[in-house]
Design an enzyme around this catalytic site. Structure first.
Site, PDB file in Angstrom:
ATOM      1  N   TYR A   1       0.874  -1.186   0.000  1.00 26.54           N
ATOM      2  CA  TYR A   1       0.000   0.000   0.000  1.00 26.54           C
ATOM      3  C   TYR A   1       0.903   1.225   0.000  1.00 26.54           C
ATOM      4  CZ  TYR A   1      -4.262   2.503   1.451  1.00 26.54           C
ATOM      5  OH  TYR A   1      -5.338   3.349   1.512  1.00 26.54           O
TER       6      TYR A   1
ATOM      7  N   ARG B   1      -5.940  10.187 -11.291  1.00 27.31           N
ATOM      8  CA  ARG B   1      -5.253  10.882 -10.188  1.00 27.31           C
ATOM      9  C   ARG B   1      -4.824   9.818  -9.182  1.00 27.31           C
ATOM     10  NH1 ARG B   1      -5.679  10.480  -5.354  1.00 27.31           N
ATOM     11  NH2 ARG B   1      -7.877  10.978  -5.079  1.00 27.31           N
TER      12      ARG B   1
ATOM     13  N   LYS C   1      -5.701  -1.826  -2.629  1.00 29.17           N
ATOM     14  CA  LYS C   1      -6.855  -1.559  -1.755  1.00 29.17           C
ATOM     15  C   LYS C   1      -7.568  -2.866  -1.414  1.00 29.17           C
ATOM     16  CE  LYS C   1      -6.916   3.049  -1.706  1.00 29.17           C
ATOM     17  NZ  LYS C   1      -7.048   3.953  -0.567  1.00 29.17           N
TER      18      LYS C   1
ATOM     19  N   GLU D   1     -12.031   4.902  -6.906  1.00 27.36           N
ATOM     20  CA  GLU D   1     -10.728   5.206  -6.330  1.00 27.36           C
ATOM     21  C   GLU D   1      -9.876   5.988  -7.322  1.00 27.36           C
ATOM     22  OE1 GLU D   1     -10.096   3.884  -3.025  1.00 27.36           O
ATOM     23  OE2 GLU D   1      -8.584   5.458  -3.195  1.00 27.36           O
ATOM     24  N   ASP D   2      -9.344   7.096  -6.870  1.00 28.58           N
ATOM     25  CA  ASP D   2      -8.341   7.858  -7.619  1.00 28.58           C
ATOM     26  C   ASP D   2      -8.782   8.272  -9.020  1.00 28.58           C
ATOM     27  OD1 ASP D   2      -7.047   7.472  -5.279  1.00 28.58           O
ATOM     28  OD2 ASP D   2      -5.262   6.527  -6.102  1.00 28.58           O
TER      29      ASP D   2
ATOM     30  N   ASP E   1     -13.942   6.559  -2.217  1.00 21.25           N
ATOM     31  CA  ASP E   1     -13.030   6.448  -1.084  1.00 21.25           C
ATOM     32  C   ASP E   1     -12.265   7.750  -0.835  1.00 21.25           C
ATOM     33  OD1 ASP E   1     -11.620   5.031   0.917  1.00 21.25           O
ATOM     34  OD2 ASP E   1      -9.963   4.704  -0.464  1.00 21.25           O
ATOM     35  N   ASP E   2     -11.899   8.430  -1.899  1.00 20.46           N
ATOM     36  CA  ASP E   2     -11.072   9.642  -1.746  1.00 20.46           C
ATOM     37  C   ASP E   2     -11.880  10.801  -1.195  1.00 20.46           C
ATOM     38  OD1 ASP E   2      -8.614   8.543  -3.007  1.00 20.46           O
ATOM     39  OD2 ASP E   2     -10.038   8.273  -4.646  1.00 20.46           O
TER      40      ASP E   2
ATOM     41  N   ASN F   1      -0.594  11.823  -0.170  1.00 18.22           N
ATOM     42  CA  ASN F   1       0.122  10.561  -0.384  1.00 18.22           C
ATOM     43  C   ASN F   1       0.844  10.564  -1.719  1.00 18.22           C
ATOM     44  OD1 ASN F   1      -0.878   9.219   1.992  1.00 18.22           O
ATOM     45  ND2 ASN F   1      -2.859   9.121   0.967  1.00 18.22           N
TER      46      ASN F   1
HETATM   47  O1  LIG Z   1      -4.362   5.216  -1.180  1.00 19.22           O
HETATM   48  C1  LIG Z   1      -4.106   5.900  -0.167  1.00 19.22           C
HETATM   49  O2  LIG Z   1      -3.119   5.748   0.525  1.00 19.22           O
HETATM   50  C2  LIG Z   1      -5.091   6.952   0.248  1.00 19.22           C
HETATM   51  C3  LIG Z   1      -5.865   7.402  -0.905  1.00 19.22           C
HETATM   52  O3  LIG Z   1      -6.930   6.913  -1.202  1.00 19.22           O
HETATM   53  C4  LIG Z   1      -5.243   8.376  -1.806  1.00 19.22           C
HETATM   54  O4  LIG Z   1      -4.256   9.020  -1.442  1.00 19.22           O
HETATM   55  O5  LIG Z   1      -5.746   8.484  -2.911  1.00 19.22           O
HETATM   56 MG   LIG Z   2      -7.281   7.063  -3.283  1.00 19.33          MG
END
Ligand SMILES: O=C([O-])CC(=O)C(=O)O
Ligand SMILES: [Mg+2]
Length: 615
Positions: free
Chosen positions: A149, A202, A220, A292-293, A315-316, A457
């Site tokens: 991760y 992203r 994830k 996600e992202d 999630d973001d 991050n």
């Molecule tokens: O993945 C991670 O560490 C946290 C997160 O969702 C991101 O930064 O997009």
């Molecule tokens: Mg993320």
């Protein structure tokens, strides 16, 4: 051919070897001392014996068993199993336990000096022996989570084409629009309950990585299993390939996606619509889809579009909001303030901070503050400066509007800190070093216990390091970061920075949603998760500077969050699993994935006892 069991002498040698010095001792050949308090009294009932079903139904025999990561136990196959399943002789004769295999795993990992090499090793293990991979990850979560991760997964995504070995997850290209359902039918697992999907626009704070972003859903979902106890065969990672605008990737001969610019507009929207419809058609309406992202614009748009018609969350926006809000709730026990006594200044007005702002406002409303009053406490700075009405530089669109204030224009974060004098400073714009010495000094000047959350991050994108935060505030700040930082000793006191990462939230929320078949996921579920998490922070954690429970308790945390989410969902008629389980915790616990190997020898099988003991 004879089986050889590792004797205590050999085991002792392995344990004492230089690679194993840091290992938690385990009883060789016996039961492991699980660090999981959750499993302390009673192991969870095995899931409907997936392995045995597979063996019986598909008649997998011989070498194919060793090649299937779900079935493979490597050298842990007993002699009976080896003979019964036609793999006798295909393995080294020495039979070892899962504990001993884990010693080998950890030795291999510690031998590698580069984190990306450790990542490659771990992914190969996942492809080889799933239960051993998860057992190792669970038992060494503090050491291995930063590999599978953030931060290592970020580096791995940047090099995904180079380190690509075997396919993992489903790749859906916009060039295949019209055929997504058929492609989903190619996925070998039928009982998918959770999907993590990205379009790679992203990735963490690293920008557009196109299909290289597949590392994120894979990472994830490995935490769905390791931290949430959701069985791997229920999880499906998906990368949507709609092109990339990253010129470096477009020029990269090793790039594994379509070498074209991102498709946008109606074609993109129709593709995502088809994706969502295909998920429901293939896996059922209660399948959870975690976004996600995605890029800012699409993340908000798609959440609004699908949140009431599908079982989905972002999630973001929502997961990060919950972990940050939870950290704030815990910090109130240190500062002695009420939530609405705080003034928040957010650096960045993207997915994370808009999500955090909205959830904090919701939490203040739950305390009796009006929405208007709540929003007045939350300020944001974006690339054009403080978000104020009628600012000359403009650019206050969409979700930012709610947070715009009547105030004279302010250009920089440093000036904004001085003008607003916030009690809490939260960074999530992936600008490393944004929390300058001056800003940290000022925060310490305005507050006895300033709250400083550097959430971007991976680690390289953090607004400041843990060390800088403690040093420049004279050890008085309450600090958390999105990616892990080591403990910091300042003026003789050791601080353990909390990891304000959505990994404290999404595995538990997903576990609650999946087990109770929650239909939709309102923000209140994330507020519930944030409160549940905050309750699990002990006074000792706070004394040590942590606003989150230690990582090694994270499976208990996920189970508690799942239980509270389930209670909330039934109370608010969001759960569709019937009959309602009277004891939600027990009900969920029964379904947790076990990393223990199952026996392939039928219970009724009779075999001369001594056969397995021979040398
Ligand atoms: O993945 C991670 O560490 C946290 C997160 O969702 C991101 O930064 O997009
Ligand atoms: Mg993320």
């Amino acid at each position: 051919m004879m089986a050889l069991k590792i004797g205590p002498d050999v085991a002792k040698r392995i344990l004492n070897s230089s690679y194993c010095k840091r290992l938690t001792p385990c009883t060789v050949g016996g039961f492991h001392q699980s660090s999981l308090t959750m499993h302390k009294n009673k192991p969870p009932a095995p899931l409907p014996t997936a392995q045995k079903e597979l063996i019986n139904n598909s008649k997998v025999r011989g070498i194919d068993i060793l090649r299937d990561p779900k079935l493979n136990k490597g050298q842990a196959f007993t002699l009976k199993e080896r003979q019964l399943m036609g793999i006798h002789g295909l393995l080294p004769p020495c039979i070892i336990t899962q504990d001993q295999q884990m010693i080998r795993v950890m030795s291999n990992i510690r031998k590698r000096t580069s984190d990306v090499d450790k990542y490659i090793y771990l992914l190969a293990l996942m492809d080889r022996n799933e239960r051993l991979f998860y057992r190792s990850l669970i038992e060494h979560v503090e050491e291995l989570m930063p590999i599978v991760y953030t931060p290592t997964v970020g580096k791995a995504c940047q090099e995904y084409g180079l380190l690509y070995r075997r396919p993992r997850g489903l790749f859906l290209s916009i060039k295949d629009a019209g055929h997504l359902y058929q492609m989903m039918c190619n996925w070998p697992e039928k009982d998918v309950k959770a999907i993590v999907v990205t379009d790679g626009e992203r990735i963490l704070g690293l920008g557009d990585l196109g299909v290289y972003g597949m590392g994120i859903p894979v990472g994830k979902l490995s935490l769905y299993t390791a931290l949430g106890g959701i069985a791997p065969h229920h999880c499906l990672p998906i990368a949507l390939d709609v092109g990339t605008n990253n010129q470096k990737l477009l020029d990269d001969p090793l790039y594994i996606g379509a070498q074209m610019n991102r498709v946008t507009g109606e074609k993109y929207d129709a593709f995502i619509d088809e994706f969502m419809e295909s998920v429901v058609k293939r896996f059922g309406r209660s399948t959870l889809v975690q976004f996600e992202d995605f890029g800012n614009n699409n993340a908000f748009r798609l959440l609004e579009k699908y949140r009431y018609t599908y079982c989905t969350f972002n999630d973001d926006i929502q997961g990060t909001a919950a972990v940050a809000a939870s950290g704030v709730f815990s910090s109130l026990r240190i500062t002695g303030k009420k939530l609405s006594d705080n003034v928040f200044l957010m650096q960045g007005a993207g997915e994370a901070n808009i999500g955090i702002g909205n959830l904090l406002a919701l939490a203040m409303q739950a305390e009796g503050t009006s929405r208007k009053e709540a929003l007045s406490k939350i300020w944001m700075v974006d690339s054009k400066g403080l978000i104020v009405n009628n600012r000359p530089k403009g650019g206050i669109s969409g979700h930012k509007k709610d947070f715009a204030k009547d105030h004279k224009p302010v250009d920089t974060l440093e000036e904004a800190v001085r003008a607003i004098k916030p009690t809490a400073l939260i960074g999530a714009a992936a600008i490393p070093g944004a929390f300058t010495k001056q800003i940290l000094h000022d925060m310490a000047k305005f507050n006895e216990r300033p709250i400083i959350f550097a959430l971007s991050n991976p680690t390289s994108m953090a607004e400041c390091t843990a060390q800088e935060a403690y040093r420049e505030t004279d050890g008085r700040c309450v600090f958390a970061s999105g990616s892990p930082f080591d403990a910091v000793t300042y003026k003789g006191k050791t601080f353990y920075p909390g990891q304000g990462n959505n990994s404290y939230i999404f595995p538990g929320v997903a576990l609650g949603i999946i087990t109770c078949k929650v239909r939709h996921v309102p923000d209140e579920i994330f507020l519930q998760a944030a409160q549940s998490l905050a309750k699990l922070v002990s006074n000792q954690d706070l004394e040590e500077g942590r606003v989150y429970p230690p990582l090694n308790q994270i499976r208990d945390v996920s189970l508690q969050i799942a239980t509270d989410v389930a209670e909330y969902a039934y109370k608010n008629k969001l759960a569709s699993y019937y009959p309602e389980p009277p004891n939600k915790r027990e009900f969920i616990w029964q379904q947790l994935y076990s990393t223990d190997y199952e026996s392939y020898v039928p219970e009724t099988w009779s075999w001369p006892d001594q056969t397995d003991q021979q040398l």
